[in-house]
Design a protein around this motif. Structure first.
Motif, PDB file in Angstrom:
ATOM      1  N   THR A  30       0.820  -1.206   0.000  1.00 42.80           N
ATOM      2  CA  THR A  30       0.000   0.000   0.000  1.00 42.80           C
ATOM      3  C   THR A  30       0.860   1.265   0.000  1.00 42.80           C
ATOM      4  N   TYR A  31       0.231   2.349  -0.346  1.00 46.71           N
ATOM      5  CA  TYR A  31       0.894   3.657  -0.341  1.00 46.71           C
ATOM      6  C   TYR A  31       1.392   3.993   1.063  1.00 46.71           C
ATOM      7  N   ASP A  32       0.578   3.694   2.095  1.00 51.60           N
ATOM      8  CA  ASP A  32       0.968   3.999   3.471  1.00 51.60           C
ATOM      9  C   ASP A  32       2.221   3.228   3.883  1.00 51.60           C
TER      10      ASP A  32
ATOM     11  N   ARG B  33       4.551   2.083   1.804  1.00 49.24           N
ATOM     12  CA  ARG B  33       5.652   2.671   1.034  1.00 49.24           C
ATOM     13  C   ARG B  33       6.138   3.969   1.674  1.00 49.24           C
ATOM     14  N   THR B  34       5.197   4.787   2.150  1.00 50.57           N
ATOM     15  CA  THR B  34       5.548   6.041   2.803  1.00 50.57           C
ATOM     16  C   THR B  34       6.333   5.783   4.082  1.00 50.57           C
TER      17      THR B  34
END
Length: 96
Positions: free
Chosen positions: A12-14, A16-17
């Motif tokens: 997910t983007y979260d 990856r962040t």
């Protein structure tokens, strides 16, 4: 290294962040190579200062190879820099 990046491309983007926030893993790897010259053999060993020269580079101690941190986190092209890792003469667009 956050080696799960090498096997889990659908994160997910979260996540990856968070990985980006934690920073790239820069372990001291055990990589060496011997080249045969005309008059003698030359031995080259991994030097962790390479991480300072190439800010996109990260390492995986489990695989004992180098990877492109940007490519692993963002995704994109499937290449040696994201799949099997590079330990020899490798070139990458991120170096330009």
């Amino acid at each position: 290294m956050r080696c799960f990046l090498l096997t889990n491309k659908d994160i997910t983007y979260d996540i990856r962040t968070e990985i980006k926030r934690l920073g790239r893993p820069i372990p001291d790897l055990i990589i060496s190579k011997t080249d045969v010259g005309k008059s003698r053999n030359y031995s080259r060993n991994f030097n962790s200062s390479v991480y300072d020269r190439f800010r996109w580079l990260c390492g995986c101690p489990k695989r004992n190879k180098l990877f492109c941190f940007i490519c692993l986190v963002i995704g994109g092209n499937q290449s040696a820099w994201t799949l099997e890792g590079c330990v020899g003469k490798g070139t990458h667009k991120a170096t330009v």
